[in-house]
Design a protein around this motif. Structure first.
Motif, PDB file in Angstrom:
ATOM      1  N   VAL A 151      21.375 -10.323  21.120  1.00 20.92           N
ATOM      2  CA  VAL A 151      21.259 -10.821  19.735  1.00 20.92           C
ATOM      3  C   VAL A 151      21.140 -12.348  19.719  1.00 20.92           C
ATOM      4  N   PHE A 152      21.867 -13.003  20.607  1.00 21.58           N
ATOM      5  CA  PHE A 152      21.794 -14.466  20.709  1.00 21.58           C
ATOM      6  C   PHE A 152      21.010 -14.839  21.957  1.00 21.58           C
ATOM      7  N   SER A 153      20.298 -15.950  21.859  1.00 19.00           N
ATOM      8  CA  SER A 153      19.791 -16.554  23.093  1.00 19.00           C
ATOM      9  C   SER A 153      20.289 -17.989  23.088  1.00 19.00           C
ATOM     10  N   LEU A 154      21.306 -18.212  23.893  1.00 16.03           N
ATOM     11  CA  LEU A 154      22.055 -19.464  23.811  1.00 16.03           C
ATOM     12  C   LEU A 154      21.277 -20.658  24.347  1.00 16.03           C
ATOM     13  N   ALA A 155      21.438 -21.785  23.645  1.00 23.77           N
ATOM     14  CA  ALA A 155      20.731 -23.008  24.014  1.00 23.77           C
ATOM     15  C   ALA A 155      21.447 -23.742  25.147  1.00 23.77           C
ATOM     16  N   ALA A 156      22.681 -23.338  25.435  1.00 25.95           N
ATOM     17  CA  ALA A 156      23.446 -23.951  26.525  1.00 25.95           C
ATOM     18  C   ALA A 156      24.520 -22.958  26.926  1.00 25.95           C
ATOM     19  N   SER A 157      25.448 -23.381  27.770  1.00 22.04           N
ATOM     20  CA  SER A 157      26.492 -22.450  28.182  1.00 22.04           C
ATOM     21  C   SER A 157      27.375 -22.097  26.990  1.00 22.04           C
ATOM     22  N   ALA A 158      27.839 -20.859  26.966  1.00 15.90           N
ATOM     23  CA  ALA A 158      28.684 -20.419  25.848  1.00 15.90           C
ATOM     24  C   ALA A 158      29.892 -21.331  25.704  1.00 15.90           C
ATOM     25  N   HIS A 159      30.426 -21.755  26.807  1.00 14.48           N
ATOM     26  CA  HIS A 159      31.609 -22.598  26.788  1.00 14.48           C
ATOM     27  C   HIS A 159      31.330 -23.943  26.109  1.00 14.48           C
ATOM     28  N   ASP A 160      30.237 -24.549  26.479  1.00 13.87           N
ATOM     29  CA  ASP A 160      29.888 -25.828  25.867  1.00 13.87           C
ATOM     30  C   ASP A 160      29.599 -25.666  24.382  1.00 13.87           C
ATOM     31  N   LEU A 161      28.876 -24.642  24.036  1.00 13.17           N
ATOM     32  CA  LEU A 161      28.563 -24.428  22.624  1.00 13.17           C
ATOM     33  C   LEU A 161      29.828 -24.172  21.826  1.00 13.17           C
ATOM     34  N   ALA A 162      30.752 -23.442  22.423  1.00 13.87           N
ATOM     35  CA  ALA A 162      32.018 -23.167  21.743  1.00 13.87           C
ATOM     36  C   ALA A 162      32.768 -24.469  21.462  1.00 13.87           C
ATOM     37  N   HIS A 163      32.786 -25.353  22.444  1.00 13.69           N
ATOM     38  CA  HIS A 163      33.404 -26.664  22.211  1.00 13.69           C
ATOM     39  C   HIS A 163      32.790 -27.325  20.989  1.00 13.69           C
ATOM     40  N   GLY A 164      31.488 -27.305  20.925  1.00 18.32           N
ATOM     41  CA  GLY A 164      30.806 -27.967  19.821  1.00 18.32           C
ATOM     42  C   GLY A 164      31.167 -27.360  18.481  1.00 18.32           C
ATOM     43  N   LEU A 165      31.241 -26.038  18.441  1.00 13.17           N
ATOM     44  CA  LEU A 165      31.560 -25.391  17.172  1.00 13.17           C
ATOM     45  C   LEU A 165      32.975 -25.743  16.710  1.00 13.17           C
TER      46      LEU A 165
END
Lengths: 205, 205
Positions: A151-165
């Motif tokens: 469903v998602f195609s992540l633009a970076a690592s899930a961990h990094d994106l989670a930090h951003g959110l």
DNA sequence: CTATTGTTTGAATCTCGGCTCAAAGAAACC
DNA sequence: GGTTTCTTTGAGCCGAGATTCAAACAATAG
């Protein structure tokens, strides 16, 4: 040599005091916190408060700990109550649970109030660190599940994106509880959602 | 009927007091702020502080105003000192100027400390709102220039992206000044940079 | 019941920091 | 010099809130 006397039932009273202190802090802020306020909120005398917490710092730390736990629990619940087969809905629920609501939100207000101590108190800093890490963990899971199911195609690592959110939430949340007139909760929520759409490549968010 | 007497030179003394109060707040925090601290930092007596600021709130508000102005000026400077023909470098300089540095950053620390009042004081809320709007404006310009010259290809409106960058800075900055052990300044900077790369489509960031 | 220990109270005391104010000092003007 | 006004001082007053503490009260064991 058998011991006698009234049994200790400190835990119940302590919890009541923690809860009362939380209400008092939410109402008057950390600066204006008076022992009398806590005593009144708990329906006991000032002496009792000191009996259980000779150092008020300990009580405040306990309030912080409790707020962190219940906040995390509520977010986890929000995540799990959304349909497991719909990662987008789950992420949306998660995002929704992370921003203060329109009206003065007592939970978020209390947390920001308590985080203020982190800069000067290692104990509070530790709690804030722990909250951040666990929020990141929840988001990481949500993102990874979405990516794994396609469903998602992540633009970076899930961990990094989670930090951003999480950081985004904290930043916008800070402005909301501070009454930034130019940033209504709806707008902030929309901006975060747009960001999430971009980094997950999921238009259905 | 000619007037006589010593001329007023309040502005100089007021500025000295504002500066002294800023130092005192940075050192002991808003909660522990005492008139004596301000007086000591300014090298005058307690009476003098009250003479110029009968209401301490006015002084604190002035400190906030000064901090906002000088912080914005420093960011604007950082932006303009980077080569005008290199939008990526300008954006990088801007991002760099927005995060607290490794060591306890006095400017950022002071600002976060003062922002805490925003939730309960309209004057402080107004300053925080103004700071946010002006930071967004600077970023918007930086992004639009980059887009106009073809260096950036923006993933959304410059205005929306600017909001996100400022909120990200605030969120990460909050954790840094709060001593979140899991989020060193270098890491936060790298995460923001990665985010900027993604939304501008500019690998050269 | 009594003894023993845990709990609660609230009035008295202590402490800290804001605030007052009368007197002294400084600069300009006559 | 004297006068006027602005400025500065610091000791003392005052109140708010923390802290103490001795006495009252409660629960349980024996």
């Amino acid at each position: 040599m058998g011991k006698a006397g009234r049994p200790r039932n400190q835990t119940a009273r302590r919890q009541a005091l923690v809860s009362a202190a939380g209400r008092a802090i939410a109402e008057r802020g950390l600066e204006g916190l008076r022992i009398k306020d806590i005593a009144d909120a708990a329906g006991v005398s000032q002496g009792s408060v000191l009996y259980y917490y000779p150092e008020l710092d300990g009580l405040v730390l306990e309030v912080h700990r409790g707020a962190v736990e219940s906040y995390l629990a509520s977010r986890q619940r929000a995540y799990e109550e959304a349909p497991a087969e719909d990662p987008a809905a789950r992420l949306r629920a998660l995002l929704h649970s992370g921003l203060p609501s329109m009206t003065d939100d007592p939970v978020h207000g209390l947390l920001y109030e308590l985080h203020r101590r982190a800069g000067r108190s290692p104990g509070h800093a530790e709690l804030m660190t722990s909250l951040f890490a666990r929020e990141v963990a929840i988001y990481t899971t949500a993102l990874e599940v979405g990516a794994a199911t396609g469903v998602f195609s992540l633009a970076a690592s899930a961990h990094d994106l989670a930090h951003g959110l999480v950081a985004l939430e904290d930043g916008y949340g800070l402005h909301i509880v501070s009454h930034n007139a130019a940033l209504r909760p709806d707008r902030a929520r929309e901006l975060i959602l747009a960001h999430a759409r971009a980094v997950t490549g999921c238009a259905g968010l």
